[in-house]
Design a protein around this motif. Sequence first.
Motif, PDB file in Angstrom:
ATOM      1  N   LYS A   1       0.829  -1.202   0.000  1.00  0.00           N
ATOM      2  CA  LYS A   1       0.000   0.000   0.000  1.00  0.00           C
ATOM      3  C   LYS A   1       0.864   1.253   0.000  1.00  0.00           C
ATOM      4  CE  LYS A   1      -3.782   0.289  -0.135  1.00  0.00           C
ATOM      5  NZ  LYS A   1      -4.681   0.309  -1.331  1.00  0.00           N
ATOM      6  N   ARG A   2       2.042   1.152   0.588  1.00  0.00           N
ATOM      7  CA  ARG A   2       2.975   2.289   0.609  1.00  0.00           C
ATOM      8  C   ARG A   2       3.682   2.460  -0.728  1.00  0.00           C
ATOM      9  NH1 ARG A   2       5.521   0.706   4.667  1.00  0.00           N
ATOM     10  NH2 ARG A   2       7.336  -0.237   3.668  1.00  0.00           N
TER      11      ARG A   2
ATOM     12  N   THR B   1       2.850   0.749  -3.832  1.00  0.00           N
ATOM     13  CA  THR B   1       2.079   0.488  -5.053  1.00  0.00           C
ATOM     14  C   THR B   1       0.639   0.944  -4.860  1.00  0.00           C
ATOM     15  OG1 THR B   1       1.204  -1.722  -4.492  1.00  0.00           O
ATOM     16  CG2 THR B   1       3.476  -1.615  -5.324  1.00  0.00           C
ATOM     17  N   ASP B   2      -0.180   0.755  -5.897  1.00  0.00           N
ATOM     18  CA  ASP B   2      -1.602   1.066  -5.773  1.00  0.00           C
ATOM     19  C   ASP B   2      -2.467  -0.189  -5.816  1.00  0.00           C
ATOM     20  OD1 ASP B   2      -1.121   0.471  -8.415  1.00  0.00           O
ATOM     21  OD2 ASP B   2      -2.163   2.209  -9.242  1.00  0.00           O
ATOM     22  N   TYR B   3      -1.925  -1.326  -5.369  1.00  0.00           N
ATOM     23  CA  TYR B   3      -2.724  -2.549  -5.275  1.00  0.00           C
ATOM     24  C   TYR B   3      -3.830  -2.379  -4.244  1.00  0.00           C
ATOM     25  CZ  TYR B   3       0.288  -5.559  -8.112  1.00  0.00           C
ATOM     26  OH  TYR B   3       0.969  -6.134  -9.150  1.00  0.00           O
ATOM     27  N   SER B   4      -5.001  -2.937  -4.558  1.00  0.00           N
ATOM     28  CA  SER B   4      -6.098  -2.943  -3.598  1.00  0.00           C
ATOM     29  C   SER B   4      -5.836  -3.999  -2.526  1.00  0.00           C
ATOM     30  CB  SER B   4      -7.419  -3.259  -4.307  1.00  0.00           C
ATOM     31  OG  SER B   4      -7.440  -4.613  -4.747  1.00  0.00           O
ATOM     32  N   PHE B   5      -6.578  -3.914  -1.415  1.00  0.00           N
ATOM     33  CA  PHE B   5      -6.427  -4.918  -0.361  1.00  0.00           C
ATOM     34  C   PHE B   5      -6.735  -6.314  -0.886  1.00  0.00           C
ATOM     35  CE2 PHE B   5      -7.344  -1.371   2.828  1.00  0.00           C
ATOM     36  CZ  PHE B   5      -6.015  -1.264   3.192  1.00  0.00           C
ATOM     37  N   LYS B   6      -7.760  -6.407  -1.738  1.00  0.00           N
ATOM     38  CA  LYS B   6      -8.137  -7.710  -2.290  1.00  0.00           C
ATOM     39  C   LYS B   6      -7.028  -8.270  -3.170  1.00  0.00           C
ATOM     40  CE  LYS B   6     -12.111 -10.064  -4.342  1.00  0.00           C
ATOM     41  NZ  LYS B   6     -13.492  -9.874  -4.872  1.00  0.00           N
ATOM     42  N   ALA B   7      -6.414  -7.417  -3.978  1.00  0.00           N
ATOM     43  CA  ALA B   7      -5.320  -7.854  -4.846  1.00  0.00           C
ATOM     44  C   ALA B   7      -4.113  -8.272  -4.018  1.00  0.00           C
ATOM     45  CB  ALA B   7      -4.939  -6.732  -5.811  1.00  0.00           C
ATOM     46  N   ILE B   8      -3.839  -7.550  -2.939  1.00  0.00           N
ATOM     47  CA  ILE B   8      -2.715  -7.902  -2.076  1.00  0.00           C
ATOM     48  C   ILE B   8      -2.939  -9.264  -1.435  1.00  0.00           C
ATOM     49  CG2 ILE B   8      -1.474  -7.272   0.043  1.00  0.00           C
ATOM     50  CD1 ILE B   8      -1.984  -4.314  -0.767  1.00  0.00           C
TER      51      ILE B   8
END
Length: 214
Positions: free
Chosen positions: A163-164, A166-173
């Motif tokens: 999250k710091r 990249t712009d990945y969503s929580f679901k993608a992470i």
Amino acid sequence: MLPNAKQLACLSVGGSFAFVALIPISRLARTIGAPVMSVEDKGVMRTEVESGADAVFAVIDKNGDGSVSRAEMTEHLLKAGYNEAAVEVIFAKLDSDADGELSKEELREGFAKFAPLREAPGLGAFNAKFVDEINSDADALFAAVDADGGGSISKEELREHLKRETDYSFKAISAIFRLLDANGDGAVERHELREAFVKHSPLRLALGQGPNFK
């Protein structure tokens, strides 16, 4: 050394496509004249091909909505050195129902049908000569993400890092974490991160570790 994406061309071969090195010319000629190998031709188990496709899907589906958009594919492959025209050709070939999005099944079918995808930079390329360097990249990332120095990476630590950075969503992470946590014990060990980096070049590209030809 494998060619990087800037040294590759996307060619039509018998109604499908292949990635080939622009140089040397002799290699190019052989590739044009050769059929695209099927999964059976290469002796690769279908389950292994699908596993590789699923890993790519998890990396590219940044918003975690269960499909890969043209924009997500373009962003990922531009980082690997492709131009937009090449990305468009790839996406069109994979998008079998032409709805402008790739499902997990479409990507699986594409990997099964178009063997060169499994060796293309940013999608599946791997060169055994770089194992030591890839392990070093994995170790550097491990040290950065393992915030408490506990010797493993929790889902929370990976989430905070991505999250710091990249712009990945929580679901993608969460999907990426499942990909890394090979034994499913809820933590990513150093050897699991190394193995994932060796096996999945898109993962290294997405997490910002290592050039695209490794």
